[in-house]
Design a protein around this motif. Structure first.
Motif, PDB file in Angstrom:
ATOM      1  N   LEU A   1      -2.131  -4.518  -0.851  1.00 45.57           N
ATOM      2  CA  LEU A   1      -2.087  -5.525   0.204  1.00 45.57           C
ATOM      3  C   LEU A   1      -2.422  -6.894  -0.377  1.00 45.57           C
ATOM      4  O   LEU A   1      -3.408  -7.018  -1.096  1.00 45.57           O
ATOM      5  N   PRO A   2      -1.640  -7.919  -0.046  1.00 46.54           N
ATOM      6  CA  PRO A   2      -1.997  -9.257  -0.538  1.00 46.54           C
ATOM      7  C   PRO A   2      -3.343  -9.699   0.040  1.00 46.54           C
ATOM      8  O   PRO A   2      -3.726  -9.281   1.136  1.00 46.54           O
ATOM      9  N   ALA A   3      -4.046 -10.538  -0.712  1.00 48.27           N
ATOM     10  CA  ALA A   3      -5.399 -10.954  -0.318  1.00 48.27           C
ATOM     11  C   ALA A   3      -5.407 -11.594   1.072  1.00 48.27           C
ATOM     12  O   ALA A   3      -6.334 -11.372   1.855  1.00 48.27           O
TER      13      ALA A   3
ATOM     14  N   GLY B   1       0.847  -1.190   0.000  1.00 42.10           N
ATOM     15  CA  GLY B   1       0.000   0.000   0.000  1.00 42.10           C
ATOM     16  C   GLY B   1       0.885   1.243   0.000  1.00 42.10           C
ATOM     17  O   GLY B   1       1.976   1.244  -0.555  1.00 42.10           O
ATOM     18  N   TRP B   2       0.397   2.288   0.636  1.00 49.42           N
ATOM     19  CA  TRP B   2       1.194   3.507   0.709  1.00 49.42           C
ATOM     20  C   TRP B   2       2.392   3.260   1.606  1.00 49.42           C
ATOM     21  O   TRP B   2       2.260   2.806   2.740  1.00 49.42           O
ATOM     22  N   THR B   3       3.567   3.548   1.095  1.00 51.82           N
ATOM     23  CA  THR B   3       4.798   3.161   1.754  1.00 51.82           C
ATOM     24  C   THR B   3       5.721   4.357   1.861  1.00 51.82           C
ATOM     25  O   THR B   3       5.808   5.147   0.922  1.00 51.82           O
ATOM     26  N   TYR B   4       6.366   4.474   3.010  1.00 56.34           N
ATOM     27  CA  TYR B   4       7.355   5.538   3.141  1.00 56.34           C
ATOM     28  C   TYR B   4       8.699   5.013   2.662  1.00 56.34           C
ATOM     29  O   TYR B   4       9.225   4.044   3.201  1.00 56.34           O
ATOM     30  N   ASP B   5       9.214   5.641   1.640  1.00 61.70           N
ATOM     31  CA  ASP B   5      10.515   5.253   1.099  1.00 61.70           C
ATOM     32  C   ASP B   5      11.592   6.020   1.875  1.00 61.70           C
ATOM     33  O   ASP B   5      11.788   7.215   1.657  1.00 61.70           O
ATOM     34  N   PHE B   6      12.272   5.317   2.801  1.00 64.87           N
ATOM     35  CA  PHE B   6      13.231   5.985   3.678  1.00 64.87           C
ATOM     36  C   PHE B   6      14.401   6.552   2.898  1.00 64.87           C
ATOM     37  O   PHE B   6      14.950   7.591   3.245  1.00 64.87           O
ATOM     38  N   ASP B   7      14.802   5.845   1.847  1.00 64.81           N
ATOM     39  CA  ASP B   7      15.956   6.348   1.081  1.00 64.81           C
ATOM     40  C   ASP B   7      15.584   7.610   0.310  1.00 64.81           C
ATOM     41  O   ASP B   7      16.330   8.575   0.276  1.00 64.81           O
ATOM     42  N   ALA B   8      14.391   7.605  -0.293  1.00 65.26           N
ATOM     43  CA  ALA B   8      13.968   8.776  -1.062  1.00 65.26           C
ATOM     44  C   ALA B   8      13.362   9.849  -0.155  1.00 65.26           C
ATOM     45  O   ALA B   8      13.259  11.009  -0.536  1.00 65.26           O
ATOM     46  N   GLY B   9      12.928   9.449   1.065  1.00 67.95           N
ATOM     47  CA  GLY B   9      12.350  10.403   2.007  1.00 67.95           C
ATOM     48  C   GLY B   9      10.959  10.858   1.623  1.00 67.95           C
ATOM     49  O   GLY B   9      10.562  11.975   1.936  1.00 67.95           O
TER      50      GLY B   9
END
Ligand code: AKG
Ligand code: FE2
Length: 187
Positions: free
Chosen positions: A71-73, A55-63
């Motif tokens: 989400l998987p079923a 789902g919505w994810t925080y990309d720590f490297d890109a900030g």
């Protein structure tokens, strides 16, 4: 802030025992281990935790926030159960983070990223203690929350925004599934 047993009683913190059955716990652990987990990376550092997010994810490297795989079923019924426990609309929990803590792994002091709001966590495997602290004068005010396997916790309000949390290193493996809402959706 503590009850007689030293258990965390923070505004905005609630828990539910046995959100999942022992059979569901076994199936969830197997499903998490079958995922392509990668070492948690933060600005080039690799942790001992293995993670996968959906789902919505925080990309720590890109900030920044980015939209990842849905989400998987197999995870969705638990997301819905977590939302019901937390009193959130089904669908508010738009992020899921799967974590496998190997022996010797924990998670250091932090607050979850401000792009997210509510946090609902499900504990699997070894029991652990979630520690809370917030700065008071020269020191810290502290509280502990025991995390029993199959139980869930909900962080909102003060517990979510004013306190940092961490989990001490464990000797036995623990898995967690944490679901998060976005900051600009529900309060
Ligand atoms: O493993 C847990 O239950 C907590 C994980 C956590 O604090 C986080 O991913 O931000
Ligand atoms: Fe966290």
């Amino acid at each position: 802030m503590m009850d007689l047993f030293g258990t965390a009683v923070l505004p905005g913190l609630s828990t539910e025992d046995d959100l999942v059955t022992p059979e569901e716990e076994r199936a969830l652990i197997a499903a998490i281990d079958a995922m392509d987990l990668s070492p948690f990376r933060f600005q080039g550092w690799e942790g001992k935790r293995l993670t996968a997010s959906f789902g919505w994810t925080y990309d720590f490297d890109a900030g920044r926030l980015s939209q990842g795989e849905p989400l998987p079923a197999w995870l969705r019924p638990f997301r819905d159960r977590a939302a019901r426990f937390a009193g959130l609309p089904v669908g508010a929990l738009v992020q899921a983070l799967l974590i496998r803590y190997g022996p010797g792994a924990g998670i250091g002091w932090h607050k979850d990223r401000p792009v997210f709001n509510q946090v609902v966590g499900l504990s699997l495997g070894a029991a652990a203690v979630m520690r809370f602290r917030r700065r008071r004068g020269a020191g810290f005010e502290r509280a502990n929350l025991p995390l029993e396997p199959r139980g869930a916790y909900h962080l909102s309000g003060e517990a979510r925004h004013d306190w940092e949390h961490s989990i001490a290193e464990m000797n036995r493996p623990r898995w967690s599934v944490t679901f998060r809402s976005l900051a600009d959706q529900t309060s």
